[in-house]
Design a protein around this motif. Structure first.
Motif, PDB file in Angstrom:
ATOM      1  N   LEU A  12     -66.313 -36.339  53.161  1.00  0.00           N
ATOM      2  CA  LEU A  12     -65.366 -35.099  53.307  1.00  0.00           C
ATOM      3  C   LEU A  12     -66.037 -33.849  53.296  1.00  0.00           C
ATOM      4  N   PRO A  14     -66.414 -29.370  54.436  1.00  0.00           N
ATOM      5  CA  PRO A  14     -65.716 -28.270  55.115  1.00  0.00           C
ATOM      6  C   PRO A  14     -66.352 -28.007  56.479  1.00  0.00           C
ATOM      7  N   HIS A  42     -62.653 -33.565  57.522  1.00  0.00           N
ATOM      8  CA  HIS A  42     -62.740 -32.303  57.145  1.00  0.00           C
ATOM      9  C   HIS A  42     -61.675 -31.738  55.941  1.00  0.00           C
ATOM     10  N   THR A  43     -62.003 -31.041  55.212  1.00  0.00           N
ATOM     11  CA  THR A  43     -61.019 -30.165  54.525  1.00  0.00           C
ATOM     12  C   THR A  43     -60.024 -29.395  55.547  1.00  0.00           C
ATOM     13  N   GLY A  78     -57.821 -32.484  58.989  1.00  0.00           N
ATOM     14  CA  GLY A  78     -57.730 -32.667  57.447  1.00  0.00           C
ATOM     15  C   GLY A  78     -58.096 -33.888  57.163  1.00  0.00           C
ATOM     16  N   PRO A  79     -58.168 -34.198  55.633  1.00  0.00           N
ATOM     17  CA  PRO A  79     -58.341 -35.497  55.223  1.00  0.00           C
ATOM     18  C   PRO A  79     -57.580 -36.483  55.965  1.00  0.00           C
TER      19      PRO A  79
END
Length: 215
Positions: A12, A14, A42-43, A78-79
């Motif tokens: 994970l 940014p 990604h965040t 996103g996650p």
């Protein structure tokens, strides 16, 4: 058939540091550099492609927006979404952009088929769809004969942020994810199957897991 495709498992991260690392890798590589795929979650972030139109960003709220040089319009990361960045010397491989997109789409269609989920690509809207709902997005950039950016497969994530945008520039486009069609699912297993499909469809003889960071 080409020798080996290297995979980096980034976990994970940014978005922006990975974007900058992709740009450096692509800008500095030469003909001797091994092709790589970076697998990452990604965040939360919205990303806007080079031809992106601001009217497709509806209510971004507290999720940041990053402008990129990839093709396509706005999307969400996103996650729980599996992102694969394809850092390939396509000039060395002799693959055109349309052919590369088709091979990526076939990799995703076959991956989904391995879970019993029938999916298809659309000739006029890159990506992969299940019953008309989009489950995977594609966006690439070619620089000096080399590709970067790649694909995003919705596996087990919060889809609500997609309602803050017109995904990929299509108002009202319904997004879906693998969990909705399979029930509980392990991202690690999906990642393993995606690796196998990319190696097969991109015509590599084998794969390897690369160690070390991307800085």
């Amino acid at each position: 058939m080409h020798a080996c495709l290297g995979f980096r498992e980034l976990g994970l991260q940014p978005y922006e540091p990975v974007l900058e690392a992709m740009r450096r890798f692509t800008g500095q590589r030469d003909a001797a550099v091994q092709d790589e795929v970076w697998l990452v979650e990604h965040t939360p972030v919205f990303t806007q492609g080079q031809a992106g139109k601001p009217e497709h960003l509806l209510l971004p709220g507290d999720i940041p927006l990053v402008q990129t040089e990839r093709g396509g319009q706005v999307t969400y990361h996103g996650p729980g979404q599996l992102v694969a960045y394809l850092l390939l010397d396509v000039r060395r491989r002799g693959i055109g952009v349309r052919e590369l997109v088709s091979r990526i789409e076939r990799s995703l269609v076959d991956l989904l088929a391995s879970y019993g989920v029938p999916a298809a690509a659309k000739p006029d809207a890159p990506g992969v769809y299940v019953n008309g709902a989009k489950i995977a997005s594609l966006g690439l950039r070619i620089r000096n004969g080399c590709s970067f950016h790649g694909l995003a497969l919705n596996v087990d994530m919060d889809l609500a942020p997609f309602r803050r945008i017109n995904p990929c520039g299509y108002a009202g486009l319904v997004m879906t994810q693998l969990r909705e069609h399979t029930g509980p699912i392990e991202l690690d297993e999906v990642r393993t199957r995606l690796r196998e499909q990319l190696v097969r469809h991109l015509d590599y003889a084998e794969q390897t897991t690369l160690t070390g960071g991307i800085d």
